[in-house]
Design an enzyme around this catalytic site. Structure first.
Site, PDB file in Angstrom:
ATOM      1  CG  ASP B 330      47.150  57.530  11.022  1.00 35.23           C
ATOM      2  OD1 ASP B 330      47.316  56.855   9.992  1.00 35.23           O
ATOM      3  OD2 ASP B 330      46.033  57.751  11.510  1.00 35.23           O
ATOM      4  N   GLY B 332      53.869  56.623  12.940  1.00 37.35           N
ATOM      5  CA  GLY B 332      55.010  55.740  12.764  1.00 37.35           C
ATOM      6  C   GLY B 332      55.005  54.867  11.530  1.00 37.35           C
ATOM      7  N   GLY B 337      56.050  61.693   2.766  1.00 37.14           N
ATOM      8  CA  GLY B 337      56.161  63.149   2.670  1.00 37.14           C
ATOM      9  C   GLY B 337      56.020  63.853   3.994  1.00 37.14           C
ATOM     10  CE1 TYR B 411      38.781  62.139  11.296  1.00 34.90           C
ATOM     11  CE2 TYR B 411      38.801  59.824  10.686  1.00 34.90           C
ATOM     12  CZ  TYR B 411      38.198  60.889  11.341  1.00 34.90           C
ATOM     13  OH  TYR B 411      37.038  60.688  12.029  1.00 34.90           O
TER      14      TYR B 411
END
Lengths: 668, 668
Positions: B330, B332, B337, B411
């Site tokens: 998550d 890399g 934003g 998540y």
């Protein structure tokens, strides 16, 4: 646990600010859950014994001739009615009340049960081959004998110690069979300290001098002198440390101007944020939480009938003859004014409410102990949940903390039962106090890397001539979960590797659920390579999607024994061999290492009971979870140890149909 | 991580009360650590990039012709100067400033470095065989193409979906080599959602329809339809849940009327309770703590040069073709934003101070993001230490929390760096947000025991037709400890069983210390049966008793992979194979799974670097600790998950000569 000198002297003193500050806020500062007050006490079959009840028990025993001058009380506890009786009981009914007493006289052990309402001695019998928990009076008596023993005096003289006014020699109980003398006798072993130059004796050990004593015969059996070592002289008066704010500290204050958000009814029922429970303060195991339930809409749903500490096992890891016997079962082996000791103004916030409890004296008389427990709401400053989706949403949380502190001579353990808004109970143990130290010849670590005084090493040099010895801590918690009712099953959701061949992926894990049918199937050894989710379900109650409702016990950081299971010490802490045990509810099975833990052959309690490999499926079952940690002491742990917390969760798992904290307010 | 629709729409909106309430207390509510203010910015070589610097980088790239219409920026980050340069730098000196940029154009990947002060393009080069992190613009572009694809439209029509205004089809990057099409191409795969009836799309999956797309060619390669499944219809609008106090709730308020007890200097140095540190908010890895040191009397002692998250690996455990590819890195793989997203009023207490950060847009322009971090002091209501000895002594504690929240679509992870008064840093990860769900045919669990929809099972039915899929979470933290200086060694104090024969005791454990000489010796696999204390020591600095000074990394609850290490997904999360790795400091080794994590062959980053088995003894070393947990979802985790915390400690071990909190004040 180490030596016990002066543990209880002035034990009821608390900082005077404690009451004042709470009272100033209009909160009743000290509620006695165990004392007769305006209302008739006790209010409930699971309440602790009142002063009047202690005296009834005392008088019944005295009148029946069982409290002679040579008799010491090792234990005097509420005998809980069996669950069916409690379930059938309603407020207004007569309250069944019994007490269990363990007595010792001239080395023999006796059990008595007294029916309090009828002032009747139900039984009084000798229990052969076991030793009662040791009482303060027995320890004091043997200490007085030891300090007059010519062999002890000679050994002290060799060491240049002639002023005996600051010397204490304290044989304490042995948990395992260390010496042949223990066979059939009430034996203690220990050493001496010299408090000269300090106001307490921790770290002032007179190493090399050990005393074997017979508590029953009140006699010193042997004095062993393996040679003098220098007395550690480093300043240990930690309680005199300055108390000064670090530069820039500004006040950070929690206030609850409208009072607490929990309620305690006239009869001791506690309500907070959908939670309902009761508790008592037990002399042997501390806080006992009862009849924990959760208000879920219209349903008041049972979660846990009873939860408490059951035993503590603290083995030290030293091979020297003066040390290898040190292995403590801290709940079961000492009476000594009760496991938990009063809390002070630095233990609970000002807004906390404090509770009084009672412990039996060595003669079975009630000792009133203020501030044995405290209760307060805590700001977590953490979201109960949050999600960022086109901006933020979430809800802040608060929690309710019920705290007590077990004090075993040197060590202190904060024992917290923390109720969360989301239906989770977090059980936390904060280890602090003074680590146990051994006198050594080293004043400095000479090894080039400075990794230790010797390799392999048995401890950490925390001051010149003073080594803090490696050890373990194991806490067995007895958790009588009743998830939506008494009949539960233990479900093990094992995560099992599975070979697949889709999308170039070859290996995943899947959940293989199983219901443990017998006690053997319920024994869980934690293993990173064989993870499992451990849930207590009610096979007869299903949520809206069909899942059996459940509560999970979720371990966090913990440790398991790595010594041989056949070791005599490890055997007395046999409950630590599995991190989870599940037994059918059996009222007399309360203590994980057994009721009698001194000079024990070992493998009592859980290992013994579960030999029968009883059915645990769809019946009333009890979970026993052991939390552990290994402790290699750091210099930072001396002269008093920064609190090190460990915990585990008892949390809903398919108990609710969805997140129970969705609707919390934004102001927690 | 799942689909990403509308993650950033209106992302800068925060509740208006947030600023107001803080300002009313006279506290500067929003400090921009990364923005030019009254003082010249940046202040320090490790500060984040300022707006002006972003534009310099942008303009240098544009002027050199590297920002064409088909170019997307996948990453634009501060290029940290090497440590020697930072050590040699002093306030007032010119500040070295460089930026690293990853660009993608027509499926090719390029790296550029810009020297900001000289406005010079240092290099620009194609990196063959790798894929840049995916940007918002690329995802939006492919979504727009997908929703017009006739095959997609046909598959939607079969499902009765004709109103496309609420449908989103979102191929997202693949971390491992799932499809042959990934060879040399920038490939995405994904599914569609229909937000109809909700305000967000989580749980509104159009299952059975999967789209393979080429981001580089902006082309849909394949549409796979494995058959329609019912659309889950359960209410998922959790953010509309009532926010109402539970009965009896009274206000519980923390106030700090004299303001915070930490200080932030004009140049961004933070001081609190002997701690000193800096931080920046990095678009890829979130909060980066720098130059953490502790004021110990006259000595300002270095502890950690840099600490940050390095990567997150979240593999799902489903064998279906539409699911077995789901495995996220998550940090890399997504630019999107920036990893961390703004905090809201329910994330930090009112007294918190908030910090602004920047992230690059898909075109390399700065996106200003308020409230990316917050800082506050917390009342713990826990004693820093306590002991009962003739009455109580002890000291209450407080702590400092630096918080951010990583949001990966569904998540949310709260990422806390918690500074304790006793020299410990607690790193905590709070998992919350929305669990990832799969459409299924089941509406109810039929099994008698209600243990699951199938055995073995791949998830939990959280609503009719909606299954939350089993998965793991692994967080790699890069901890460049510099204990009393840069040259450190990694000491493993292994607890080793030892046979003895004193006092009837036969088995204890002893500490066998060793210094890991090479990277292979520094790889630690946690095992309850082989416990060890893991300490980073300075072999040249010794405390008063001779021990090398050290800081310990103390794991708490964690999990390790149980799937085959050869699995293609597991290979991309190869860093999770060991819970601790130790590498020599190498400036370019920053990301545990490598810089490029899309369509990766796996075993990049730590597994690749450590093949050289370099020396790690008495040199500048970096610790990589991986915290993990398995997640079998509970009903309570739906529709948004109560925060589940995991943590570990970075704590002094023989760093101080004694307990550093002895002298705390009684008022914490």
């Amino acid at each position: 646990m180490g030596t016990l000198k002066s543990l209880l002297a002035n034990s009821t003193s608390v900082k005077s600010g404690l009451f004042k500050s709470s009272l100033a806020m209009g909160i009743v500062a000290c509620i006695s859950l165990n004392a007769p007050g305006q209302q008739a006490y006790p209010h409930h079959p699971l309440d602790g014994l009142s002063t009047a009840e202690y005296w009834t028990v005392h008088d019944v025993l005295a009148q029946s001739g069982h409290l002679t001058e040579s008799t010491f009380v090792g234990s005097l506890l509420l005998h809980e009615p069996v669950k069916d009786v409690v379930f059938a009981w309603h407020p207004g009914d007569a309250i069944p009340r019994e007490a269990d007493v363990v007595l010792t006289s001239e080395g023999k052990t006796f059990e008595a049960r007294v029916d309090i309402n009828s002032r009747k001695l139900e039984f009084y019998k000798e229990i052969p081959g076991v030793q009662a928990p040791i009482s303060e009076a027995e320890l004091n008596a043997i200490s007085e004998i030891a300090i007059k023993d010519p062999r002890v005096l000679a050994a002290l003289k060799v060491r240049g110690i002639t002023d005996l006014s600051t010397v204490a020699c304290e044989p304490i109980p042995l948990t395992f069979r260390v010496f042949p003398e223990e066979e059939g006798h009430r034996i203690g072993y220990g050493d001496c300290t010299d408090q000269h130059g300090a106001y307490h004796a921790w770290g002032r050990i007179i190493e090399g001098l050990y005393i074997l004593a017979d508590f029953g015969q009140q006699k010193i059996l042997k004095v062993i002198d393996t040679g003098a070592l220098p007395m550690p002289r480093e300043d240990i008066n930690f309680e005199e440390a300055d108390a000064r704010a670090r530069p820039g500290t500004t006040p950070l204050t929690v206030s609850q101007p409208q009072g607490p958000a929990y309620t305690i009814s006239n009869t001791g029922d506690i309500s907070w944020q959908n939670w309902h429970f009761r508790f008592r303060l037990d002399p042997r195991i501390g806080t006992v939480i009862n009849q924990v339930s959760y208000q879920d809409g219209d349903r008041l749903r049972p979660v846990m009938y009873e939860g408490s500490l059951s035993e503590m096992y603290v083995p030290y890891m030293e091979k020297d003859a003066g040390w290898s016997w040190r292995s403590f079962l801290d709940a079961g082996e000492f009476l000594y004014g009760g496991l938990i000791k009063p809390l002070g103004a630095d233990d609970c916030p000002e807004r906390a409410e404090f509770f009084t409890g009672y412990a039996p004296s060595s003669k079975g008389q009630p000792l009133r102990r203020e501030n044995l427990g405290c209760l307060f709401e805590r700001v977590t400053d953490n979201p109960a949940w949050r999600h960022f989706e086109n901006g933020n949403s979430g809800r802040m949380s608060r929690e309710l903390v019920l705290r007590s502190a077990a004090v075993l001579g040197n060590y202190d353990y904060l024992l917290d039962w923390i109720f969360q808004q989301d239906g989770t109970i977090r059980v936390a143990v904060g280890a602090t106090g003074v680590v146990e130290t051994k006198g050594v010849k080293e004043t400095h670590v000479e090894d080039k890397m400075g990794v230790g005084p010797a390799e392999p090493s048995y401890g950490t040099l925390v001051a010149p001539n003073l080594m803090a010895v490696n050890h373990d801590h194991y806490f067995s918690f007895r958790l009588d979960l009743d998830v939506d009712g008494a009949k539960n099953s233990f479900m093990v959701d094992r995560m099992v590797p599975q070979t697949i061949s889709t999308n170039n992926r070859t290996s995943i894990w899947a959940v293989q659920p199983s219901i443990a049918k017998t006690e053997k199937e319920g024994m869980i050894n934690l293993d990173y390579k064989r993870p499992a989710m451990l849930t207590f379900i009610n096979p007869s109650v299903h949520g809206k999607l069909g899942y059996a409702t459940g509560y999970e016990i979720m371990p966090a950081a913990t440790a398991v024994p790595i010594v041989s299971p056949d070791d005599a010490s490890q055997r007395v802490g046999g409950f630590s061999l599995h991190q989870m045990w599940v037994t059918p509810y059996e009222p007399e099975e309360r203590y994980a290492a057994g009721t009698y833990v001194s000079s024990s052959p070992g493998m009592q309690g859980l290992p013994e009971w579960t030999k029968a490999n009883r059915n645990i499926e769809d019946t009333d079952i009890v979970a026993w979870y052991t939390l552990g940690f290994h402790h290699i002491v750091r210099l930072e742990d001396w002269p008093v140890m920064p609190t090190l917390w460990h915990d585990f969760l008892i949390r809903p798992s398919n108990f609710f149909d969805q997140n129970p904290v969705l609707t919390l307010p934004h102001q927690p």
